[in-house]
Design an enzyme around this catalytic site. Structure first.
Site, PDB file in Angstrom:
ATOM      1  N   LYS A  54      26.535  14.262  16.209  1.00  8.36           N
ATOM      2  CA  LYS A  54      26.467  13.780  14.820  1.00  8.36           C
ATOM      3  C   LYS A  54      25.017  13.777  14.356  1.00  8.36           C
ATOM      4  O   LYS A  54      24.219  12.936  14.762  1.00  8.36           O
ATOM      5  CB  LYS A  54      27.047  12.375  14.664  1.00  8.36           C
ATOM      6  CG  LYS A  54      27.289  12.108  13.161  1.00  8.36           C
ATOM      7  CD  LYS A  54      27.396  10.667  12.801  1.00  8.36           C
ATOM      8  CE  LYS A  54      26.070   9.982  12.615  1.00  8.36           C
ATOM      9  NZ  LYS A  54      25.247  10.512  11.494  1.00  8.36           N
TER      10      LYS A  54
ATOM     11  N   CYS B  30       8.654   8.188  16.583  1.00 10.47           N
ATOM     12  CA  CYS B  30       8.904   6.995  17.397  1.00 10.47           C
ATOM     13  C   CYS B  30       7.700   6.664  18.276  1.00 10.47           C
ATOM     14  O   CYS B  30       7.462   5.509  18.601  1.00 10.47           O
ATOM     15  CB  CYS B  30      10.156   7.176  18.222  1.00 10.47           C
ATOM     16  SG  CYS B  30      10.238   8.787  18.999  1.00 10.47           S
TER      17      CYS B  30
ATOM     18  N   GLU C 137       8.200  -1.857  13.677  1.00 12.63           N
ATOM     19  CA  GLU C 137       8.065  -0.414  13.456  1.00 12.63           C
ATOM     20  C   GLU C 137       8.178  -0.105  11.962  1.00 12.63           C
ATOM     21  O   GLU C 137       9.196  -0.367  11.339  1.00 12.63           O
ATOM     22  CB  GLU C 137       9.156   0.331  14.219  1.00 12.63           C
ATOM     23  CG  GLU C 137       8.974   1.834  14.167  1.00 12.63           C
ATOM     24  CD  GLU C 137       9.964   2.587  15.045  1.00 12.63           C
ATOM     25  OE1 GLU C 137      11.173   2.319  14.952  1.00 12.63           O
ATOM     26  OE2 GLU C 137       9.510   3.455  15.805  1.00 12.63           O
TER      27      GLU C 137
ATOM     28  N   GLU D 138      16.890   6.284  23.043  1.00 11.16           N
ATOM     29  CA  GLU D 138      15.474   6.500  22.762  1.00 11.16           C
ATOM     30  C   GLU D 138      15.243   5.837  21.409  1.00 11.16           C
ATOM     31  O   GLU D 138      15.691   6.330  20.387  1.00 11.16           O
ATOM     32  CB  GLU D 138      15.200   8.002  22.749  1.00 11.16           C
ATOM     33  CG  GLU D 138      13.767   8.327  23.003  1.00 11.16           C
ATOM     34  CD  GLU D 138      13.051   8.524  21.707  1.00 11.16           C
ATOM     35  OE1 GLU D 138      12.557   7.513  21.161  1.00 11.16           O
ATOM     36  OE2 GLU D 138      13.002   9.669  21.235  1.00 11.16           O
TER      37      GLU D 138
END
Ligand code: NAI
Ligand code: MG
Length: 497
Positions: A190, A300, A399, A266
């Site tokens: 996906k 990331c 983040e 992750e």
């Protein structure tokens, strides 16, 4: 050269074709008939509509993947044939490199020079690297007991669900498909709803390469209450690999309890990028820029916390802001653009809200801090740097996933050693110093899956990547990701008379 002209758009044909789901080797509409828009973040224009897969489509894709895994030609194929298919796919991606780079830039916004010279070639190299692994997987014989002949088989896990994000759409696909295919699994992918296009084009190329039906299935659509959630809860998916937000990662783990499927994650990061006074300052300035502004900060492993030793702080900041002021921002299709738009309006707003949070916390704005007024359309945020940040501020702990750098001064090794690891994340970090001993000490001290010394954002398909702490678990790339996609079976044969 200016923005690519319409006549030079190699992906025009692709954009005008219907965008369906790839299930069992065929392109099909969603069962619901629904579609959704995908938008060019530089112009806010709709690029095309894409089939919106949901639970029923995931069910169909899983059935096809299960059949392909259990009884299809894929299972009986030699590993050399498997490798050849993967190499063929790599060749086809390379052949269509310019077209794929344009698709990626239109859908994600990233500069064309990055799509063309980073994303596409890294995708190709990842498939080539893992094609090599297909023929090198082995079990072992174990001399445990002379009454038994004991050996292990390394087997594919089965049907794997892969849910990927929008920051490196085709590269994340390659990181996930490479080891899964090398090990003989079948796939339900996906893509992110913001960037479904490159996966669909690569799906076409996978069919052209000759992958048997059902081995690779692609269900475009949304996450929560939709295709993503259907994958994470599915009773007949043996493993889910996910890259994305930590909050989503937790939901994926919770959903995995339905059938205790294996999960690899992750997630995000808040990497410390540490510059000591003895470093090559000019190199570190460039590294700080790559660290935070590459891909509009939507990385990331971005070096979002820049720790500067106090006695070089002012010199470093002067050089850094001078260079950042020259970074050209605009439409990613312009090959002079160095910074494109954020991927979506939602992400632009999220980044701008963090800028406000940082101001409210008392950080000082050194540059940027807003959407560029001269760009009337598009989800742009100026490259932004805050100085005087304290590691406890939200801007240093959460983040942002945008072009926003938090600069934190430090006084000595002990001070920065403590602050660097004061984060819930642990994906990456970097150290800049000419002192070899200091470099190695920090490489071992930083609690993160990757540490760069005197460099930043260097990648190779052979080198593992993944997180400590809340950055997730499992290692992608390298031989370690083979572990994610295989099971070990022990076989005991009675040799007693
Ligand atoms: P997200 O984690 O929601 O989306 C990533 C993927 O997960 C997409 O394919 C999405 O459709 C799917 N997804 C979302 N909710 C799901 C659910 N409940 N079950 C199954 N699948 C689901 O990330 P999002 O919302 O796009 O971005 C939010 C923040 O996440 C970013 O600002 C950034 O901080 C972080 N992020 C981190 C990434 C990384 O590389 N580690 C990549 C993308 C986002
Ligand atoms: Mg989300």
């Amino acid at each position: 050269m200016a923005v690519v002209q319409e006549k030079e758009l190699l992906c025009k044909d692709f954009l005008s074709r219907p965008k369906q789901l790839l299930i069992d080797g065929k392109w099909v509409d969603a069962v619901s008939g629904k579609t959704f828009e995908t938008v060019n973040p530089a112009t806010e224009e709709v690029l095309c509509r894409v089939a919106e897969g949901g639970k029923e489509d995931v069910d169909k894709a899983v059935k096809a993947a299960r059949r392909a895994f259990e009884v299809g030609p894929w299972r009986k194929m030699s590993t050399a044939e498997r490798a050849r298919l993967m190499l063929k796919l790599a060749d086809l991606i390379e052949k269509h490199a310019d077209e794929l780079a344009q698709i990626e830039t239109l859908d994600n916004g990233k500069p064309i020079t990055e799509s063309r010279y980073v994303d596409v070639p890294q995708t190709v190299e990842t498939f080539r690297y893992y094609a090599g692994w297909a023929t090198k997987l082995e079990g072992e014989t174990i001399n445990a007991n002379s009454n038994f002949f004991t050996y292990t088989l390394r087997e594919p896990v089965g049907v794997v669900g892969q849910i990927i994000p929008w920051n490196f759409p085709m590269l994340m696909l390659a990181w996930k498909w490479g080891p899964a295919l090398a090990a003989g699994n079948t796939i339900v992918l996906k893509p992110a709803e913001q960037t479904p296009l490159s996966a669909l084009r690569i799906g076409e190329l996978a069919l052209e390469a000759g992958f048997p039906e059902g081995v690779i299935n692609i269900v475009t659509g949304f996450g929560a209450n939709s295709a993503g959630e259907a994958i994470s809860h599915h009773m007949d998916i043996d493993k889910v690999a996910f890259t994305g937000e930590d909050k989503t990662g937790k939901l994926i783990v919770q959903a995995s309890t339905t059938n205790l499927k294996r999960v690899s994650l992750e997630l995000g990061g808040k990497a410390p990028n540490i510059v000591f006074a003895d470093a090559d300052i000019d190199a570190a300035v460039k590294g700080a820029i790559t660290g935070i502004f590459f891909n509009q900060g939507q990385v990331c492993c971005a070096g979002s916390r820049l720790f500067l030793e106090k006695n070089i702080h002012d010199e470093f900041m002067a050089k850094l802001t001078e260079r950042v002021a020259k970074l050209r921002q605009g439409d990613g299709l312009d090959d002079k653009t160095r910074i494109g738009p954020q991927v979506s309006k939602e992400q632009q707003e999220r980044v701008l809200s963090y800028i406000n949070i940082a101001k409210g916390e008392g950080a000082s704005l050194a540059c940027g801090g807003e959407a560029p007024a001269e760009l009337k359309k598009g989800y742009f945020v100026k490259p932004t740097i805050f100085t005087g940040v304290n590691n406890d501020m939200r801007i240093a702990q959460e983040e942002v996933f945008g072009p926003v750098l938090a600069v934190i001064p430090f006084s000595n090794m002990e001070d920065v050693a403590e602050q660097a690891n004061k984060t819930t994340f642990g994906l990456s970090g970097a150290v800049w110093t000419r002192d070899v001993k200091k470099a190695h000490k920090f490489a071992s001290h930083i609690k993160a899956g990757t540490v760069w010394v005197n460099c930043y954002n260097v990648f190779d398909p052979a080198v593992p990547f993944g997180g400590y702490k809340m950055s997730g678990y499992g290692r992608e790339l390298g031989k370690h990701s083979i572990e994610l996609y295989t099971n070990i079976k022990s076989v005991w044969v009675n040799m007693q008379d």
